[in-house]
Design an enzyme around this catalytic site. Structure first.
Site, mmCIF file in Angstrom:
data_model
loop_
_atom_site.group_PDB
_atom_site.id
_atom_site.type_symbol
_atom_site.label_atom_id
_atom_site.label_comp_id
_atom_site.label_asym_id
_atom_site.label_seq_id
_atom_site.Cartn_x
_atom_site.Cartn_y
_atom_site.Cartn_z
ATOM 1 N N GLU A 108 83.935 18.897 38.820
ATOM 2 C CA GLU A 108 83.639 18.150 37.603
ATOM 3 C C GLU A 108 83.674 16.642 37.809
ATOM 4 O O GLU A 108 83.023 15.902 37.061
ATOM 5 C CB GLU A 108 84.611 18.563 36.501
ATOM 6 C CG GLU A 108 84.386 19.985 36.016
ATOM 7 C CD GLU A 108 85.361 20.393 34.920
ATOM 8 O OE1 GLU A 108 84.936 21.072 33.978
ATOM 9 O OE2 GLU A 108 86.554 20.024 35.019
ATOM 10 N N TYR A 131 56.107 27.903 37.913
ATOM 11 C CA TYR A 131 56.179 26.456 37.809
ATOM 12 C C TYR A 131 55.325 25.795 38.883
ATOM 13 O O TYR A 131 55.232 26.300 40.007
ATOM 14 C CB TYR A 131 57.628 25.980 37.976
ATOM 15 C CG TYR A 131 58.562 26.449 36.879
ATOM 16 C CD1 TYR A 131 58.083 26.946 35.679
ATOM 17 C CD2 TYR A 131 59.938 26.376 37.044
ATOM 18 C CE1 TYR A 131 58.943 27.352 34.677
ATOM 19 C CE2 TYR A 131 60.809 26.781 36.050
ATOM 20 C CZ TYR A 131 60.304 27.276 34.863
ATOM 21 O OH TYR A 131 61.152 27.685 33.887
#
Length: 407
Positions: free
Chosen positions: A387, A310
């Site tokens: 979360e 990348y």
């Protein structure tokens, strides 16, 4: 790009509250994805989950041609530019060891980098943006991307026509990535280089094999390979300027089959991380020169292969500043943190930022009670993400889109 104060004022101050109200749906989608992770470019179950999650929204959906991507187009009520929001979809080839009730049910696959949270955050952001369509002057391009973990999925989506949909070329592009070691709910951002280019180094050293008791009759590739490890580190410290950052790690050395045989070949493998294209090009040249000449000094030869990975992930200065301003508005200034330096990990959102000005930022998701120095990091088979941090990601996604499209 630079959003105006009027555009910033158009960002509702209650986005975090609204995102928290959607938290049950965000968590349900995240956990469904977490239980059934898929690796690479072919993610049919994940793709279907995303399509189902968006099916009741006024979003035009496109499935990828060469991979299991999903592209959604959400049209605002008024004409204007396009803003791209990215959520990557793929898992890692790890066996989970977290003990979570919703842990992976797939042996050898785990959402250890939080891409399940990225998908869930973007899906819930799409829902809030759909509720606000009358406030959008332009459109939102939703990029659900497979193959971020080394498969160049963003490049494949660009080749598939990501920027050639009915939405047109975006004015700006943004991505959020969760971090398991950063305080939960914080937004960490910086302009300029954000993550490194990553290239793979492979060296095959060839000598002449023989009996280990008579090295004078052989050309031992093992000392040559060992010498290369130190010489390569010296090349980094002597050839790269101190104010430039580069990492060269030799992570694998392979040679031989038994104790009394000098092998004919030895192999090195490692990774090269750089934060600018000039330094990247310099190190490619230096690595080849050092390995070939070190081998020659030992009477051996070296075949050097550097596989391009990348590119550098470079945040546009204006887009990064805009993201920080929006983050401060929706999360509070104290929860928006300037990163002092880039990370040497790599991200294929770099391909998008090479075509469209924009920014990638991190959302902290370290569970309460975990020590930042010992909390399992991203890519660990024991990593756990808080979360509740997903609501922050949802709010920032919606906030930056509202700001760009406030015309």
């Amino acid at each position: 790009m630079a959003i105006s104060e009027a555009a910033l004022d158009a960002v509702p101050g209650d986005l975090l509250t609204r995102a928290r109200a959607l938290q049950p749906a965000t968590v349900r989608l995240r956990r469904a994805l977490h239980r059934r992770p898929e690796v690479g470019m072919d993610l049919p179950r994940t793709q279907d989950q995303i399509v189902r999650a968006l099916s009741d929204l006024p979003v035009t959906l496109h499935r990828g041609r060469s991979c299991s991507s999903v592209v959604g187009v959400l049209e605002g009520d008024r004409p204007g530019p396009t803003v791209l929001l990215r959520g990557d979809m793929d898992a890692l080839p790890l066996t989970e060891d977290t003990g979570l009730a919703f842990r992976s049910e797939v042996d050898g696959a785990m959402h250890a980098c939080g891409h399940d949270t990225h998908v869930a955050m973007l899906a819930s952001a799409a829902r809030l943006l759909a509720e606000d369509r009358e406030q959008l002057a332009g459109r939102v391009l939703l990029m659900f991307q497979p193959g971020e973990e080394g498969f160049h999925g963003a490049r494949a989506m660009l080749d598939d026509g990501l920027l050639e949909t009915e939405a047109g070329v975006p004015e700006a592009a943004f991505a959020l990535h969760v971090s398991a070691t950063t305080p939960s709910g914080e937004l960490h951002h910086r302009p300029g280089p954000m993550m490194a280019a990553a290239d793979v180094l492979r060296v095959r050293v060839t000598g002449r094999g023989g009996h280990a008791s008579a090295p004078q009759n052989a050309l031992d590739p093992v000392p040559a390979a060992a010498a290369m490890v130190g010489a390569l580190q010296t090349a980094v410290t002597r050839r790269v300027a101190p104010h430039d950052q580069a990492v060269l790690t030799v992570s694998r050395i392979t040679a031989g089959t038994t104790d009394n045989v000098i092998p004919e070949t030895a192999e090195l493998e490692g990774t090269m991380r750089t934060l600018s294209e000039p330094v990247r090009a310099l190190l490619r040249t230096e690595i080849t020169r050092v390995c070939e000449h070190t081998a020659l000094a030992h009477g051996c030869t070296a075949e050097v292969t550097i596989v391009p990975g990348y590119p550098v992930t470079v945040n546009d200065d204006g887009a990064s500043a805009d993201l920080a301003r929006v983050g401060a508005r929706v999360l509070g200034a104290a929860r928006c943190v300037d990163m002092p330096s880039p990370l040497m990990g790599a991200e294929d959102f770099a391909y998008v930022l090479g075509r469209v000005p924009g920014a990638l930022a991190f959302v902290g998701a370290r569970p309460d009670g975990l020590d930042p120095d010992t909390a399992p990091p991203n890519h660990s088979n024991r990593v756990v993400f808080d979360e509740s941090a997903m609501a922050s990601g949802v709010a920032v996604h919606v906030g930056i889109a509202r700001a760009v499209l406030a015309r």
